[in-house]
Scaffold this motif. Sequence first.
Motif, PDB file in Angstrom:
ATOM      1  N   GLN A 164       0.823  -1.218   0.000  1.00 50.51           N
ATOM      2  CA  GLN A 164       0.000   0.000   0.000  1.00 50.51           C
ATOM      3  C   GLN A 164       0.857   1.269   0.000  1.00 50.51           C
ATOM      4  O   GLN A 164       0.354   2.350  -0.292  1.00 50.51           O
ATOM      5  CB  GLN A 164      -0.900   0.031   1.239  1.00 50.51           C
ATOM      6  N   GLY A 165       2.119   1.114   0.379  1.00 47.02           N
ATOM      7  CA  GLY A 165       3.022   2.260   0.494  1.00 47.02           C
ATOM      8  C   GLY A 165       3.185   2.680   1.943  1.00 47.02           C
ATOM      9  O   GLY A 165       2.252   2.549   2.750  1.00 47.02           O
ATOM     10  N   ALA A 166       4.359   3.181   2.274  1.00 49.19           N
ATOM     11  CA  ALA A 166       4.670   3.533   3.656  1.00 49.19           C
ATOM     12  C   ALA A 166       3.742   4.622   4.193  1.00 49.19           C
ATOM     13  O   ALA A 166       3.317   4.568   5.349  1.00 49.19           O
ATOM     14  CB  ALA A 166       6.121   3.973   3.773  1.00 49.19           C
ATOM     15  N   GLU A 167       3.416   5.610   3.370  1.00 49.87           N
ATOM     16  CA  GLU A 167       2.572   6.710   3.851  1.00 49.87           C
ATOM     17  C   GLU A 167       1.181   6.218   4.247  1.00 49.87           C
ATOM     18  O   GLU A 167       0.639   6.647   5.275  1.00 49.87           O
ATOM     19  CB  GLU A 167       2.470   7.806   2.786  1.00 49.87           C
TER      20      GLU A 167
ATOM     21  N   GLY B 164       0.520   3.160   5.189  1.00 52.78           N
ATOM     22  CA  GLY B 164       0.746   2.370   6.397  1.00 52.78           C
ATOM     23  C   GLY B 164       0.846   3.244   7.631  1.00 52.78           C
ATOM     24  O   GLY B 164       0.267   2.938   8.682  1.00 52.78           O
ATOM     25  N   ILE B 165       1.570   4.331   7.534  1.00 51.09           N
ATOM     26  CA  ILE B 165       1.739   5.266   8.664  1.00 51.09           C
ATOM     27  C   ILE B 165       0.387   5.822   9.102  1.00 51.09           C
ATOM     28  O   ILE B 165       0.085   5.889  10.300  1.00 51.09           O
ATOM     29  CB  ILE B 165       2.712   6.391   8.269  1.00 51.09           C
ATOM     30  N   GLN B 166      -0.427   6.231   8.142  1.00 50.30           N
ATOM     31  CA  GLN B 166      -1.749   6.765   8.448  1.00 50.30           C
ATOM     32  C   GLN B 166      -2.611   5.729   9.167  1.00 50.30           C
ATOM     33  O   GLN B 166      -3.302   6.034  10.154  1.00 50.30           O
ATOM     34  CB  GLN B 166      -2.447   7.198   7.157  1.00 50.30           C
ATOM     35  N   LYS B 167      -2.575   4.484   8.696  1.00 50.96           N
ATOM     36  CA  LYS B 167      -3.397   3.421   9.281  1.00 50.96           C
ATOM     37  C   LYS B 167      -2.948   3.069  10.698  1.00 50.96           C
ATOM     38  O   LYS B 167      -3.775   2.803  11.577  1.00 50.96           O
ATOM     39  CB  LYS B 167      -3.361   2.181   8.388  1.00 50.96           C
TER      40      LYS B 167
ATOM     41  N   VAL C 183       7.005  -1.002   8.076  1.00 53.02           N
ATOM     42  CA  VAL C 183       6.970   0.425   8.409  1.00 53.02           C
ATOM     43  C   VAL C 183       7.814   0.614   9.670  1.00 53.02           C
ATOM     44  O   VAL C 183       7.793  -0.234  10.568  1.00 53.02           O
ATOM     45  CB  VAL C 183       5.532   0.901   8.647  1.00 53.02           C
ATOM     46  N   GLY C 184       8.557   1.711   9.738  1.00 52.40           N
ATOM     47  CA  GLY C 184       9.434   1.958  10.884  1.00 52.40           C
ATOM     48  C   GLY C 184      10.867   1.618  10.570  1.00 52.40           C
ATOM     49  O   GLY C 184      11.674   1.403  11.475  1.00 52.40           O
TER      50      GLY C 184
ATOM     51  N   GLU D 177      10.113   7.662   9.691  1.00 52.65           N
ATOM     52  CA  GLU D 177       8.795   7.020   9.636  1.00 52.65           C
ATOM     53  C   GLU D 177       8.168   6.922  11.020  1.00 52.65           C
ATOM     54  O   GLU D 177       6.953   7.129  11.177  1.00 52.65           O
ATOM     55  CB  GLU D 177       8.902   5.638   8.981  1.00 52.65           C
ATOM     56  N   LEU D 178       8.984   6.636  12.011  1.00 55.68           N
ATOM     57  CA  LEU D 178       8.456   6.580  13.380  1.00 55.68           C
ATOM     58  C   LEU D 178       7.979   7.963  13.819  1.00 55.68           C
ATOM     59  O   LEU D 178       6.926   8.088  14.476  1.00 55.68           O
ATOM     60  CB  LEU D 178       9.525   6.062  14.346  1.00 55.68           C
ATOM     61  N   ARG D 179       8.723   8.994  13.463  1.00 53.54           N
ATOM     62  CA  ARG D 179       8.326  10.349  13.830  1.00 53.54           C
ATOM     63  C   ARG D 179       6.988  10.726  13.183  1.00 53.54           C
ATOM     64  O   ARG D 179       6.143  11.373  13.807  1.00 53.54           O
ATOM     65  CB  ARG D 179       9.412  11.347  13.420  1.00 53.54           C
ATOM     66  N   GLU D 180       6.796  10.293  11.942  1.00 57.15           N
ATOM     67  CA  GLU D 180       5.534  10.590  11.258  1.00 57.15           C
ATOM     68  C   GLU D 180       4.351   9.966  11.999  1.00 57.15           C
ATOM     69  O   GLU D 180       3.289  10.585  12.118  1.00 57.15           O
ATOM     70  CB  GLU D 180       5.583  10.092   9.813  1.00 57.15           C
TER      71      GLU D 180
END
Length: 361
Positions: free
Chosen positions: A198-201, A203-206, A235-236, A241-244
């Motif tokens: 799905q892409g990292a972004e 994943g981060i949102q979810k 992710v991470g 990515e963790l900061r996001e």
Amino acid sequence: RKFCIEVVVVCNIAIFLIFYSFCAPLCYEPDAFYGQTVSYIFPFSPVTYFLKKCQYLSFKESIRTFGASVNNFSETNKGDFFMTTLYIGNHTSSSKGYTAMAKQMIANGGNTFAFFTRNPRGGKAKAIDEKDIHKFLELAESYHFGKIVAHAPYTLNACAAKENLRDFARETFADDLRRMEYIPGNYYNFHPGSHVGQGAETGIQKIAEILNDVFTEGQTTTVLLETMSGKGSEVGRNFEELREIIDLVHMNDKIGVCLDTCHVWDGGYDIVNDLDGVLDEFDHIIGLDKLKAVHLNDSLNDLGSHKDRHARIGEGKIGLDALVRVIRHPKLKEIPFILETPNDDEGWTKEISLLREAYSR
């Protein structure tokens, strides 16, 4: 000072054996009798400090943990007399409950530990035993345990593509956080998840969405995002990515980070040759106030391999010297260090002893 400590220890062992031999038969529970009485006679002895806890451990178990008491005694003799600044332990089985985990860790020479909240490959958790938890909390206080680090099951993927898997992650997360309140003020660590294309972004949102769903105002548990090696679609894989994720969490004070030495090394952060630089980068991107725990592992892989294969301490590409620099780093003082090395209790006991000795030099 070391010689004096050894003399005190030997004398106390001799006094203990004489005292126990004569007085134990006078009591139905001689271990409890000794534990409650001897502290008034020898209040400043490392032997006393640990053996007076016999009301919690059997006599045999207490003798087994004597070595750990001497380690802790000789390691620190400042401030609170028996407090250590090195909180170290290993990931241990939770199958027999909290008290059994604490006793095993005491026998291993540790003063913190990690455990799975439920079967790491399954979903159902054991029923809470409040008597077991009460006894554990007494033991943890008596032995000056640091914060312990619960670990979410591997099946929890907060950024899965399928909604039924995210529902499972949400329900498991919420249930685990409710259960953690029986041992308030500790840590709950989880792998952020895999975005599976799905892409990292996305994943981060979810991930942030589920965290916002399950966090509560009265929650005392700090949830820890684990640093990952970047294997597959994890992710991470980096601090950014963790900061996001952290930035998207509404109750920001209830989230932190667990740094895994194997994962960051495999992810490309050179903690062997530039530990200061890595920690400075972490501080700049996330903030060291968010670094709450460390998984202390060696790695079978080269720097930046993105593979995630743990090795025993000193037997991998990171090496003993670099890992000792990690536990001795002033910016990491008094946070829990958890061994997840491929070992059994005998192996973890040796690693804890090795690291304590190196730490105190």
